[in-house]
Design an enzyme around this catalytic site. Structure first.
Site, PDB file in Angstrom:
ATOM      1  CD  GLU A   1     -23.491 -32.641 -17.684  1.00  0.00           C
ATOM      2  OE1 GLU A   1     -23.496 -32.158 -16.330  1.00  0.00           O
ATOM      3  OE2 GLU A   1     -24.290 -32.266 -18.179  1.00  0.00           O
TER       4      GLU A   1
ATOM      5  CD  GLU B   1     -27.752 -26.409 -15.255  1.00  0.00           C
ATOM      6  OE1 GLU B   1     -26.966 -26.854 -16.068  1.00  0.00           O
ATOM      7  OE2 GLU B   1     -27.054 -27.369 -14.251  1.00  0.00           O
TER       8      GLU B   1
END
Length: 777
Positions: free
Chosen positions: A484, A506
């Site tokens: 994150e 991602e």
């Protein structure tokens, strides 16, 4: 009739006509009611004419009317509402005393608290050549279209920004003779306000607040459809003449798909935004496409037992309005897509540790690698729109660990103190060692309720983590936290211009989580490599299984292909597979993107690759990109890549525009097979699948050698012929296979060794024959 979309199958329409009008700033003024599970209040939007409407002139004005797109048409299902005349105006509870931005001599404490200055931009939303526009039903009035879903819109009005005391500094003419001049004056004020220089951000927020509280000066006609809110003003035919500041009164619905009403692990009520496929359009009317980069400020009122966390640069402290009622205020000065806005309201407890000082060590291998690069790049200019940018701040560039807070339900407080408080500074400093300047000035970490459908989610200034990462030691928590944190650079500071190119966010975060985590643990290089190779093996298996069990069209990383990044004449667009529930839980963009980046790193070498990533971040932070932006810069910055036969076209063709898994290079196959050799035992089905998938008997000697080792280790008797062939034809590499055949003390394998040696002994190199004889006899 409005086209109905099947939410289980279809693409998602983004209706906002961003090419005509562009939101530059939002001011939200909201109340959170847990009894009714409703968020209600007002949102004020400040606009500038879009890219198609800035040249002016009659031809330009005509071109800016809402036009129907011949390829895809969606109409509003409800007629325009007449202006609401009897709606009781909800008086703003904000009050000027609640305004916490410094202005007119007030003391600025933002730097001391780490509350200001950051650069970011979030994962973009896609565009498509086959786009959807709103038809105007023959109306000559300009139609403003916003993305909106599951909202009850009560009233829309123009805001009289000219009535704000002291606003004269934004006007050029003092005399007003008619209504048209007054309208032009209001729009001129908004233009001057939204274009203030970046170093006037405090003054800008100050006037945004007062303008948002100005009285209304006329209600606007509006209608709502499934996916949109359409607004018009009678006899206004061009975007440049449309009100540049409007106020919308609205309520969310309990079933709205942008917000989740639930209870935390302690049984207390809470609400949070999930970043669902429809993003924030069921939280507030907005422009969702990534091009609509805006700033915002938000005041939220709720009962005093609740804590409000949000995407904001300031570490908000609540102001008490009356007994039992608190007001929270957050703001951002970095323009970013509305889809990145996040809010969480609950009975969260801040997790603190008395006298806790993080002992953060820096991995000298990485810090020395980039220290000089940072100093060079700080002196350069940024390529983004003007905002207070941390990448131009020498103090920020040397800040290893940014200010951070941890929040959780009461029952998880001790576990968070034990795990998170130690991990966060380690992971933040590791990220800084690899990529340099943190794009954000501060960050909150929140343990969200158990119904959160992911292990984590990153938004500007706030990270949501699942409670699942808090058990079983620090490994899962550390790796997820690193993932994150990586999104601060890839996904937020650098966003995809086309929302379907999720791998830009991602894939990079998945690749970087391993690197960050190895540095955070201070692992020696060999241990770090072993850990990363094991993760690569696990990811390969997951990707292989997903590819075998999913539709091919969902395996493509660039589904719009040559149309990637394109929008319609008005700016409306379609998100391919945006409402496909299956896609939400797929990891192709994570894993396929990860393996693409890993393959590039192995060719280039880690040191060179990370230095390039640092340059890439410095060049593109604060901007939206497409895949080719990354690939072109990579091949230009490291020209020796062309010696491997790499080009933007063949990388896109092999990795991004096709389904399935690209053919592995020999070195990648060797790595895969070596990793499998470290496993205790593999079942027969896996061996058969490996052989069939990678045609191992046709690979080079390095690959076949590892395959023969697997055959021997697992006594895969039906493939002993391949071992025999290798020992006879690849004598330069087969010596140690004799040892493998003998060490298992298996009669069939020893018989095979004797047979092969007898057949080749006379032709073997003398030294090789001697070594093999010692193994066999």
């Amino acid at each position: 009739m409005e086209t109905k979309l099947d939410p289980a199958k279809d693409d998602l329409p983004l209706m906002a006509n961003t090419r005509h009008m562009l939101v530059k700033h939002y001011v939200l003024d909201l109340d959170v009611d847990f009894k009714s599970q409703v968020i209600e209040g007002t949102i004020v939007l400040f606009f500038e004419p879009g890219s198609r409407c800035k040249k002016g002139g009659s031809a330009g004005e005509g071109a800016c009317l809402s036009q129907s797109d011949e390829t895809f048409k969606i109409r509003a299902s409800e007629p325009c509402h007449s202006p609401v005349t009897n709606l009781s105006a909800r008086s703003s509870k904000t009050g000027y005393n609640d305004f916490s931005v410094c202005a007119k001599g007030e003391k600025d404490t933002s730097d001391k608290n780490g509350n200001h200055s950051n650069g970011e931009q979030a994962s973009g939303i896609s565009s498509s050549k086959n786009c959807c526009d709103i038809e105007t039903h023959g109306s000559e009035d300009f139609l403003l279209v916003l993305d909106c879903c599951d909202l009850s819109v009560l009233k829309v009005e123009e805001v009289d920004v000219a009535a704000v005391p002291g606003i004269e500094k934004f006007t050029r003419s003092a005399k007003l003779t008619d209504a048209e001049e007054l309208r032009n004056l209001r729009n001129q004020i908004v233009h001057e306000l939204v274009t203030l220089p970046a170093d006037h951000w405090r003054e800008q927020l100050y006037y945004y607040t007062y303008c948002s509280q100005a009285p209304g000066c006329g209600e606007l006609l509006f209608s709502t459809g499934t996916w949109s809110l359409e607004i018009r003003k009678a006899e206004v035919q061009a975007p440049r003449d449309f009100p540049h500041a409007i106020r919308i009164w609205y309520k969310t619905k309990p079933e709205g798909r942008s917000v989740t009403w639930t209870t935390d692990q302690s049984g207390r009520p809470c609400v949070y935004t999930m970043g669902s496929p429809i993003n924030n359009r069921a939280l507030f009317p907005c422009q969702e496409p990534p091009v609509a980069m805006s700033t915002w400020q938000t005041t939220v009122r709720t009962a005093s037992s609740f804590v409000v966390l949000m995407s904001g640069e300031n570490s908000a402290e609540p102001a008490q309005l009356q007994e039992g009622l608190l007001s929270w205020y957050y703001y951002v000065t970095m323009p970013m897509p509305a889809s990145t806005f996040t809010i969480a309201v609950g009975c969260w407890t801040e997790v603190k540790q008395e006298s806790h000082t993080a002992d953060v060590q820096i991995n000298n291998e990485f810090s020395s690698l980039f220290s000089r690069a940072d100093l060079r790049l700080i002196k350069g200019s940024c390529g983004h729109v003007a905002y207070p940018c941390r990448f131009q701040n020498p103090a920020a560039s040397s800040q290893l660990v940014i200010p951070h807070r941890v929040f959780a339900p009461w029952c998880l407080k001790d576990r968070c103190a034990e795990i998170l408080l130690e991990l966060i500074p380690q992971c933040l400093s590791a990220a800084h060692a690899i990529l340099g300047t943190h794009p954000f000035s501060r960050i909150d970490v929140l343990i969200v309720p158990s119904n959160f459908s992911s292990l984590g989610m990153a938004s500007p200034h706030i990270i949501f983590l699942s409670q699942s990462v808090l058990t079983g030691g620090s490994h899962l928590c550390g790796t997820r936290l690193c993932h994150e944190i990586a999104h601060a650079w890839f996904g937020l500071a650098i966003g995809a211009r086309d929302w379907t190119e999720e791998w830009i966010s991602e894939g990079f975060a998945t690749y970087l989580e391993d690197v960050f985590w190895a540095v955070a643990q201070q692992l020696p290089h060999d241990e770090a490599r072993e850990q990363q190779e094991l993760k690569a093996l696990l990811r390969w298996r997951r990707l292989r299984d997903e590819v075998q069990n999913s539709k091919e069209e969902l395996q493509v990383l660039r589904p719009n292909k040559e149309n990637t990044g394109e929008v319609s004449e008005s700016g409306t667009c379609i998100i391919k597979h945006g409402l496909n529930a299956e896609k939400i839980f797929m990891q192709v963009h994570y894993l396929k993107g990860y393996f693409l980046l890993q393959s590039l790193a192995k060719k280039i070498g880690e040191a060179t690759y990370f230095e390039f990533l640092r340059k890439f971040v410095q060049k593109f932070h604060g901007q939206l990109i497409l895949s080719q932006d990354f690939l072109y810069m990579l091949l230009e910055d490291i020209p020796e890549q062309k010696g491997y036969g790499l080009s933007v076209e063949n990388i896109i063709g092999a990795w991004l525009d096709t389904s399935g898994i690209p053919k592995l290079l020999p070195d990648q196959l060797v790595l895969l097979l070596e990793s499998l050799l470290e496993e205790k035992m593999l079942c027969l089905r896996i061996l058969q699948c490996l052989e069939k998938t990678y045609h191992l008997d046709e690979q080079d000697a390095e690959v076949r050698h590892r395959w023969c080792e697997l055959v021997v280790k697992h006594k895969y008797t039906t493939r002993y012929a391949e071992v025999e062939k290798f020992l006879k034809e690849d004598q330069a590499m087969g010596v140690y296979l004799y040892g493998e055949l003998m060490v298992n003390e298996d009669a069939k394998q020893q018989e095979l060794a004797y047979k092969c040696f007898a057949a080749t002994q006379k032709q073997m190199d003398v030294s090789s024959a001697k070594v093999v004889a010692e193994m066999l006899f």
